[in-house]
Design a protein around this motif. Structure first.
Motif, PDB file in Angstrom:
ATOM      1  N   GLN A 142      88.812  48.150  -2.834  1.00 33.01           N
ATOM      2  CA  GLN A 142      87.987  49.317  -2.531  1.00 33.01           C
ATOM      3  C   GLN A 142      86.550  48.954  -2.156  1.00 33.01           C
ATOM      4  N   PRO A 143      85.863  48.066  -2.859  1.00 34.52           N
ATOM      5  CA  PRO A 143      84.499  47.714  -2.411  1.00 34.52           C
ATOM      6  C   PRO A 143      84.488  47.042  -1.040  1.00 34.52           C
ATOM      7  N   LYS A 144      85.524  46.245  -0.732  1.00 34.81           N
ATOM      8  CA  LYS A 144      85.567  45.599   0.572  1.00 34.81           C
ATOM      9  C   LYS A 144      85.791  46.628   1.670  1.00 34.81           C
ATOM     10  N   LEU A 145      86.656  47.585   1.422  1.00 31.20           N
ATOM     11  CA  LEU A 145      86.919  48.605   2.429  1.00 31.20           C
ATOM     12  C   LEU A 145      85.747  49.558   2.583  1.00 31.20           C
ATOM     13  N   ALA A 146      85.021  49.829   1.518  1.00 31.34           N
ATOM     14  CA  ALA A 146      83.903  50.757   1.582  1.00 31.34           C
ATOM     15  C   ALA A 146      82.694  50.141   2.265  1.00 31.34           C
ATOM     16  N   SER A 147      82.641  48.828   2.387  1.00 31.01           N
ATOM     17  CA  SER A 147      81.477  48.190   2.993  1.00 31.01           C
ATOM     18  C   SER A 147      81.543  48.175   4.514  1.00 31.01           C
ATOM     19  N   PHE A 148      82.670  48.506   5.109  1.00 29.05           N
ATOM     20  CA  PHE A 148      82.781  48.515   6.558  1.00 29.05           C
ATOM     21  C   PHE A 148      81.983  49.662   7.149  1.00 29.05           C
ATOM     22  N   ASN A 149      81.321  49.391   8.267  1.00 31.26           N
ATOM     23  CA  ASN A 149      80.606  50.437   8.987  1.00 31.26           C
ATOM     24  C   ASN A 149      81.576  51.128   9.937  1.00 31.26           C
ATOM     25  N   PRO A 150      81.485  52.435  10.047  1.00 29.82           N
ATOM     26  CA  PRO A 150      82.375  53.115  10.990  1.00 29.82           C
ATOM     27  C   PRO A 150      82.003  52.759  12.424  1.00 29.82           C
ATOM     28  N   THR A 151      82.991  52.639  13.284  1.00 29.17           N
ATOM     29  CA  THR A 151      82.718  52.262  14.670  1.00 29.17           C
ATOM     30  C   THR A 151      82.143  53.426  15.463  1.00 29.17           C
ATOM     31  N   ASN A 152      82.421  54.628  15.057  1.00 28.55           N
ATOM     32  CA  ASN A 152      81.906  55.797  15.752  1.00 28.55           C
ATOM     33  C   ASN A 152      81.283  56.723  14.715  1.00 28.55           C
ATOM     34  N   PRO A 153      80.005  56.485  14.347  1.00 30.22           N
ATOM     35  CA  PRO A 153      79.400  57.317  13.307  1.00 30.22           C
ATOM     36  C   PRO A 153      79.229  58.755  13.792  1.00 30.22           C
ATOM     37  N   PRO A 154      79.246  59.705  12.902  1.00 25.95           N
ATOM     38  CA  PRO A 154      79.084  61.099  13.317  1.00 25.95           C
ATOM     39  C   PRO A 154      77.678  61.334  13.853  1.00 25.95           C
ATOM     40  N   SER A 155      77.591  62.165  14.856  1.00 25.03           N
ATOM     41  CA  SER A 155      76.296  62.435  15.470  1.00 25.03           C
ATOM     42  C   SER A 155      75.676  63.681  14.846  1.00 25.03           C
ATOM     43  N   ASN A 156      74.381  63.833  15.052  1.00 26.27           N
ATOM     44  CA  ASN A 156      73.661  64.970  14.499  1.00 26.27           C
ATOM     45  C   ASN A 156      73.481  66.083  15.526  1.00 26.27           C
ATOM     46  N   LYS A 157      74.227  66.032  16.608  1.00 22.83           N
ATOM     47  CA  LYS A 157      74.101  67.059  17.631  1.00 22.83           C
ATOM     48  C   LYS A 157      74.669  68.376  17.131  1.00 22.83           C
ATOM     49  N   THR A 158      74.026  69.446  17.548  1.00 25.88           N
ATOM     50  CA  THR A 158      74.575  70.756  17.207  1.00 25.88           C
ATOM     51  C   THR A 158      75.630  71.115  18.238  1.00 25.88           C
ATOM     52  N   GLN A 159      76.682  71.694  17.788  1.00 26.68           N
ATOM     53  CA  GLN A 159      77.774  72.055  18.675  1.00 26.68           C
ATOM     54  C   GLN A 159      77.401  73.323  19.422  1.00 26.68           C
ATOM     55  N   SER A 160      77.457  73.260  20.727  1.00 26.01           N
ATOM     56  CA  SER A 160      77.158  74.451  21.513  1.00 26.01           C
ATOM     57  C   SER A 160      78.458  75.232  21.714  1.00 26.01           C
ATOM     58  N   THR A 161      78.458  76.433  21.226  1.00 25.20           N
ATOM     59  CA  THR A 161      79.657  77.259  21.356  1.00 25.20           C
ATOM     60  C   THR A 161      79.478  78.189  22.544  1.00 25.20           C
ATOM     61  N   LYS A 162      80.405  78.123  23.457  1.00 22.32           N
ATOM     62  CA  LYS A 162      80.361  78.981  24.630  1.00 22.32           C
ATOM     63  C   LYS A 162      81.073  80.286  24.315  1.00 22.32           C
ATOM     64  N   GLN A 163      80.494  81.357  24.796  1.00 26.18           N
ATOM     65  CA  GLN A 163      81.131  82.650  24.605  1.00 26.18           C
ATOM     66  C   GLN A 163      82.322  82.746  25.547  1.00 26.18           C
TER      67      GLN A 163
END
Length: 55
Positions: free
Chosen positions: A25-46
């Protein structure tokens, strides 16, 4: 019934969980994600209203 005898299987289960919790578990938890989540706001189209031919 031999399948109800926990003697050999409980030690195997407990040791496998300890290996997972303490080593893997510590070895697996130390990996960095290859695609980190972005802080962009989702634009919802009507959605456009559907023009029904019979109305």
């Amino acid at each position: 019934m031999p399948q109800l005898n926990p003697n050999p299987w409980f030690l195997i289960m407990a040791s496998s969980w300890l290996i997972f919790l303490l080593i893997m578990q510590p070895k697996l938890a130390s990996f960095n994600p290859t695609n980190p989540p972005s802080n962009k706001t989702q634009s919802t189209k009507q959605p456009l209203p559907w023009s029904w031919p019979w109305t």
